[in-house]
Each structure stands twice: as C-alpha cells, then as structure tokens.
Design a protein around this motif. Structure first.
Motif, PDB file in Angstrom:
ATOM      1  N   GLN A 212      70.947  25.277  -1.099  1.00 25.16           N
ATOM      2  CA  GLN A 212      71.076  26.723  -1.268  1.00 25.16           C
ATOM      3  C   GLN A 212      71.035  27.185  -2.722  1.00 25.16           C
ATOM      4  O   GLN A 212      70.663  28.331  -2.990  1.00 25.16           O
ATOM      5  N   GLN A 213      71.431  26.295  -3.655  1.00 29.07           N
ATOM      6  CA  GLN A 213      71.507  26.715  -5.044  1.00 29.07           C
ATOM      7  C   GLN A 213      70.775  25.740  -5.964  1.00 29.07           C
ATOM      8  O   GLN A 213      70.695  24.543  -5.693  1.00 29.07           O
ATOM      9  N   ILE A 214      70.285  26.304  -7.063  1.00 28.57           N
ATOM     10  CA  ILE A 214      69.687  25.532  -8.139  1.00 28.57           C
ATOM     11  C   ILE A 214      70.639  25.615  -9.322  1.00 28.57           C
ATOM     12  O   ILE A 214      71.153  26.694  -9.639  1.00 28.57           O
ATOM     13  N   ILE A 215      70.864  24.476  -9.969  1.00 24.73           N
ATOM     14  CA  ILE A 215      71.711  24.408 -11.152  1.00 24.73           C
ATOM     15  C   ILE A 215      70.801  24.094 -12.335  1.00 24.73           C
ATOM     16  O   ILE A 215      69.971  23.182 -12.246  1.00 24.73           O
ATOM     17  N   SER A 216      70.952  24.810 -13.438  1.00 26.11           N
ATOM     18  CA  SER A 216      70.115  24.559 -14.608  1.00 26.11           C
ATOM     19  C   SER A 216      70.962  24.473 -15.868  1.00 26.11           C
ATOM     20  O   SER A 216      71.998  25.125 -15.989  1.00 26.11           O
ATOM     21  N   GLY A 217      70.498  23.645 -16.804  1.00 27.90           N
ATOM     22  CA  GLY A 217      71.147  23.509 -18.107  1.00 27.90           C
ATOM     23  C   GLY A 217      70.119  23.755 -19.189  1.00 27.90           C
ATOM     24  O   GLY A 217      68.951  23.378 -19.056  1.00 27.90           O
ATOM     25  N   SER A 218      70.551  24.370 -20.296  1.00 27.06           N
ATOM     26  CA  SER A 218      69.591  24.845 -21.279  1.00 27.06           C
ATOM     27  C   SER A 218      70.028  24.621 -22.716  1.00 27.06           C
ATOM     28  O   SER A 218      71.208  24.398 -23.009  1.00 27.06           O
ATOM     29  N   GLY A 219      69.051  24.758 -23.600  1.00 30.60           N
ATOM     30  CA  GLY A 219      69.305  24.731 -25.034  1.00 30.60           C
ATOM     31  C   GLY A 219      70.156  25.897 -25.489  1.00 30.60           C
ATOM     32  O   GLY A 219      70.676  25.890 -26.603  1.00 30.60           O
ATOM     33  N   ASP A 220      70.331  26.900 -24.632  1.00 27.76           N
ATOM     34  CA  ASP A 220      71.206  28.020 -24.987  1.00 27.76           C
ATOM     35  C   ASP A 220      72.689  27.692 -24.766  1.00 27.76           C
ATOM     36  O   ASP A 220      73.556  28.528 -24.986  1.00 27.76           O
ATOM     37  N   GLY A 221      72.965  26.436 -24.325  1.00 30.20           N
ATOM     38  CA  GLY A 221      74.346  25.985 -24.144  1.00 30.20           C
ATOM     39  C   GLY A 221      74.989  26.386 -22.843  1.00 30.20           C
ATOM     40  O   GLY A 221      76.168  26.129 -22.627  1.00 30.20           O
ATOM     41  N   THR A 222      74.214  27.004 -21.946  1.00 31.18           N
ATOM     42  CA  THR A 222      74.788  27.452 -20.674  1.00 31.18           C
ATOM     43  C   THR A 222      74.276  26.627 -19.503  1.00 31.18           C
ATOM     44  O   THR A 222      73.235  25.984 -19.581  1.00 31.18           O
ATOM     45  N   ILE A 223      75.049  26.701 -18.432  1.00 30.67           N
ATOM     46  CA  ILE A 223      74.658  26.188 -17.127  1.00 30.67           C
ATOM     47  C   ILE A 223      74.596  27.416 -16.237  1.00 30.67           C
ATOM     48  O   ILE A 223      75.506  28.239 -16.240  1.00 30.67           O
ATOM     49  N   ARG A 224      73.517  27.538 -15.495  1.00 31.42           N
ATOM     50  CA  ARG A 224      73.383  28.694 -14.610  1.00 31.42           C
ATOM     51  C   ARG A 224      73.211  28.223 -13.171  1.00 31.42           C
ATOM     52  O   ARG A 224      72.589  27.196 -12.916  1.00 31.42           O
ATOM     53  N   ILE A 225      73.788  28.987 -12.278  1.00 30.76           N
ATOM     54  CA  ILE A 225      73.691  28.718 -10.849  1.00 30.76           C
ATOM     55  C   ILE A 225      72.861  29.838 -10.244  1.00 30.76           C
ATOM     56  O   ILE A 225      73.160  31.020 -10.435  1.00 30.76           O
ATOM     57  N   TRP A 226      71.804  29.442  -9.512  1.00 30.53           N
ATOM     58  CA  TRP A 226      70.836  30.381  -8.954  1.00 30.53           C
ATOM     59  C   TRP A 226      70.810  30.279  -7.435  1.00 30.53           C
ATOM     60  O   TRP A 226      70.923  29.198  -6.893  1.00 30.53           O
ATOM     61  N   ASP A 227      70.603  31.386  -6.779  1.00 33.13           N
ATOM     62  CA  ASP A 227      70.353  31.394  -5.344  1.00 33.13           C
ATOM     63  C   ASP A 227      68.906  30.967  -5.137  1.00 33.13           C
ATOM     64  O   ASP A 227      67.984  31.620  -5.646  1.00 33.13           O
ATOM     65  N   ARG A 228      68.691  29.887  -4.420  1.00 32.62           N
ATOM     66  CA  ARG A 228      67.338  29.355  -4.245  1.00 32.62           C
ATOM     67  C   ARG A 228      66.453  30.281  -3.419  1.00 32.62           C
ATOM     68  O   ARG A 228      65.245  30.383  -3.656  1.00 32.62           O
ATOM     69  N   GLN A 229      67.013  30.962  -2.444  1.00 29.18           N
ATOM     70  CA  GLN A 229      66.205  31.796  -1.547  1.00 29.18           C
ATOM     71  C   GLN A 229      65.672  33.062  -2.215  1.00 29.18           C
ATOM     72  O   GLN A 229      64.514  33.411  -2.045  1.00 29.18           O
ATOM     73  N   ASN A 230      66.532  33.744  -2.974  1.00 33.35           N
ATOM     74  CA  ASN A 230      66.073  35.008  -3.555  1.00 33.35           C
ATOM     75  C   ASN A 230      65.890  34.959  -5.070  1.00 33.35           C
ATOM     76  O   ASN A 230      65.477  35.946  -5.674  1.00 33.35           O
ATOM     77  N   GLY A 231      66.223  33.817  -5.697  1.00 32.13           N
ATOM     78  CA  GLY A 231      65.980  33.633  -7.124  1.00 32.13           C
ATOM     79  C   GLY A 231      66.921  34.361  -8.056  1.00 32.13           C
ATOM     80  O   GLY A 231      66.678  34.425  -9.258  1.00 32.13           O
ATOM     81  N   THR A 232      68.011  34.897  -7.532  1.00 30.29           N
ATOM     82  CA  THR A 232      68.943  35.618  -8.393  1.00 30.29           C
ATOM     83  C   THR A 232      69.946  34.669  -9.034  1.00 30.29           C
ATOM     84  O   THR A 232      70.354  33.667  -8.442  1.00 30.29           O
ATOM     85  N   GLU A 233      70.343  34.998 -10.255  1.00 31.41           N
ATOM     86  CA  GLU A 233      71.378  34.232 -10.940  1.00 31.41           C
ATOM     87  C   GLU A 233      72.726  34.638 -10.367  1.00 31.41           C
ATOM     88  O   GLU A 233      73.037  35.830 -10.286  1.00 31.41           O
ATOM     89  N   GLN A 234      73.519  33.640  -9.978  1.00 30.78           N
ATOM     90  CA  GLN A 234      74.820  33.930  -9.379  1.00 30.78           C
ATOM     91  C   GLN A 234      75.955  33.791 -10.381  1.00 30.78           C
ATOM     92  O   GLN A 234      76.906  34.562 -10.345  1.00 30.78           O
TER      93      GLN A 234
END
Length: 134
Positions: free
Chosen positions: A51-73
């Motif tokens: 259901q969710q995508i987890i991402s890590g970035s050079g901006d120092g954050t981890i973001r959790i996304w709704d896989r179905q609608n692509g919104t950041e949660q």
C-alpha cells in the motif's frame, strides 16, 4: 534506487532528479511520478501489504507515499544528512533507515515517530536490512 511491489506488478525507481516513478513491469510504461523530495532519491522500499512506498533522499528526509494515488502521507525527519537506505519490517510496523550522519534509525510507520537511534558508525551507513522474522 529500485524496488518491486509485493505482487510483482510494478517497479519503483528513485532518481537523481528527486522523483520516484512507478512503472508497469509487464509493458514498461510509466504509470505515476511522485514529487516532493528536493534532492536525489537514493532509497526506495514498498511495504509488505503493497500500500505504501517509502523513500529516502539527499534532502535528509524519509517520505511515505500512498502507492495507489501517489500522494505523500508523511515526512520523517531526524537524520542530519543524506538518507541512503530504507527497509520495512515484515509486519510493516517499522521503517529502518541508514544515513550519511552515521546513524541507523528505527521509526514507527503508523505515527512517524522515531523509536530508536543506533550510533557508533563514524561514516555513512549505506545499507540496512531486516531479518525475515523482523
């Protein structure tokens, strides 16, 4: 960064352009582009339920996304440098992250709070993993 959804139907990729893209594995077409990170996306993972995508970035954050609608949660903050690695426990309850700040952090996925910080490394933590039993 690359991950495959649990059902094997989609490929998730992270890019230097700061985006995450969702691809149809069968025909190779791009289905969705997720935007929000301000720097390179170096790590992606998918929750066991898909259901969710987890991402890590050079901006120092981890973001959790709704896989179905692509919104950041949710955005998880606490690392002071690039997030290089993310993983999700088999029960989907925790996110593990490794960073250029030399720490490994364990987060509660439901409420986004940091549960534990593991310290001791003197340089970048480039990979994290979770045992099958969590």
């Amino acid at each position: 960064a690359v991950a495959v959804t649990p059902d094997g139907q989609q490929i998730i990729s992270g890019s230097d352009d700061g985006t995450i893209r969702i691809w149809d594995r069968q025909n190779g077409t791009e289905q969705t582009t997720l935007t929000g990170h301000t720097r390179t996306v170096l790590a992606v993972a998918v929750t066991p339920d898909g259901q969710q995508i987890i991402s890590g970035s050079g901006d120092g954050t981890i973001r959790i996304w709704d896989r179905q609608n692509g919104t950041e949660q949710t955005t998880l903050t606490g690392h002071t440098r690039t997030v290089l690695a993310v993983a999700v426990t088999p029960d989907g309850q925790q996110i593990i992250s490794g960073s250029g700040d030399g720490t490994i952090r364990i987060w509660d996925r439901q409420n986004g709070t940091e549960q534990t910080t593991l310290t001791g490394h003197t340089d970048w933590v480039r990979a994290v993993a979770v045992t099958p039993d969590g």
